[in-house]
Design an enzyme around this catalytic site. Sequence first.
Site, PDB file in Angstrom:
ATOM      1  CG  ASP A  16      -4.608  -3.751  -9.975  1.00  0.00           C
ATOM      2  OD1 ASP A  16      -5.522  -3.738 -10.811  1.00  0.00           O
ATOM      3  OD2 ASP A  16      -3.680  -4.593 -10.000  1.00  0.00           O
ATOM      4  CG  ASP A 115      -8.968  -5.911 -11.940  1.00  0.00           C
ATOM      5  OD1 ASP A 115      -9.373  -4.840 -12.438  1.00  0.00           O
ATOM      6  OD2 ASP A 115      -8.079  -6.609 -12.471  1.00  0.00           O
ATOM      7  CD  GLU A 116      -6.911   0.007 -11.769  1.00  0.00           C
ATOM      8  OE1 GLU A 116      -6.618   1.166 -12.076  1.00  0.00           O
ATOM      9  OE2 GLU A 116      -6.522  -0.991 -12.415  1.00  0.00           O
TER      10      GLU A 116
END
Length: 416
Positions: A16, A115-116
């Site tokens: 993350d 974002d992960e």
Amino acid sequence: MIDYSQFPRKNILCVDMKSFYASVSAVTMGLNPLTCYLAVVGNTDRQGSVVLAASPALKKDFGIKTGSRLFEIPEDPRIHIVNPQMKLFIRVSTEITKLFYRFVPEKCVHTYSIDESFLDAGKEDPEEMAKAIQSSMWREFGLMCTVGIGDNMLLSKLALDLESKKTKSGIARWRYEDVPNKLWKVRPLSKMWGIGGRMERNLNRMGISTIGQLAKFPLELLEKKFGIMGNQLYYHAHGIDLSEIGAPLMQGQISFGKSQILLRDYTRSEEIKAVLLEICEEVARRARTHNKVGRTISLGIGYSKDELGGGFHRSKTIDLPTSITMDIYRCCLMLFNKFYSGKTVRSVSVTLSNIEDDVNQQLSLFEVDNEKRRKLGFVMDGIRSKYGSKAILRAVSYTPAGTALQRAGLTGGHKS
């Protein structure tokens, strides 16, 4: 008691990016993403606009976090307030994914969000890989990331959300053996990935307030109450998840698709169908732009977090290839009516694949107006190209359920 020896034990990383939007914005401005005060706001011209991301220092020192409002941010000259740069964020996210490919094969990477991502480390040391990824991320992008490591995707995600973000190293590892000590004490229930507010209230009414109580609740009663979701709840409470990191599409395979995360929960079928028509319109437009038609139409429906997530993805291959909006829409409607279970919807995707060139398509005896409808699509595309995407819209786009009017001119639902 669960016999964990019967279940796969892998080395899954869940990576993350720390305050991704805020950090990328800070680096672009020449600021330190860890120490600067910066907020990314949906629209800096509206005082009620939502904070999409806040830098770690802004969270810590001012209490401003994702979901706060612009008017809540103090008037302090040290605080930078910026609009989102969605094209930049997407570009950086793509480059980060390429970085992951240096550590594991492409088929071992699953991009969960901008974002992960999940990575299958295989037989490599997952903790050493996590440290190396953190080092490369900081050196090449100036960005920080936290990493959860688990025996499966669920445990890696839980390690990320519930522990790694609080550790000094930004890395945490959960094994099956850690479940009783680390997972079962979690409360409220909604802190666990996959349990939304509505489900939490239902479980609370059954006397379940911790994950441990959920794990010890009779499986048959959970299944009787919630069906297949009850089964998933029970096994997730024991840290068991059989999800696989899916293999990517073959390199060079062509398809045209669009997926959309809705701005609110959609509960009525007619509202969902309105959005579906808008998405089919966009997919058809993209195919026509490239003078392509397709035979296989795929529909994906994602359910709300309050419904424990999930959804379905189904496809249908038709006899005659098409790039006509209503052909694609009718096929999607058939799939929707057949597989939709009535749950709250938060995302919709449509893909046109099995592509070929659009040259003198054979006319069906039952579709004598095909050529007229095909030409109409090109005319509408031309109007939008010349006068803008809002120049001509279908009537559903002007209803409360429509999204095309609001999203026109945006990237990822935000200013570019």
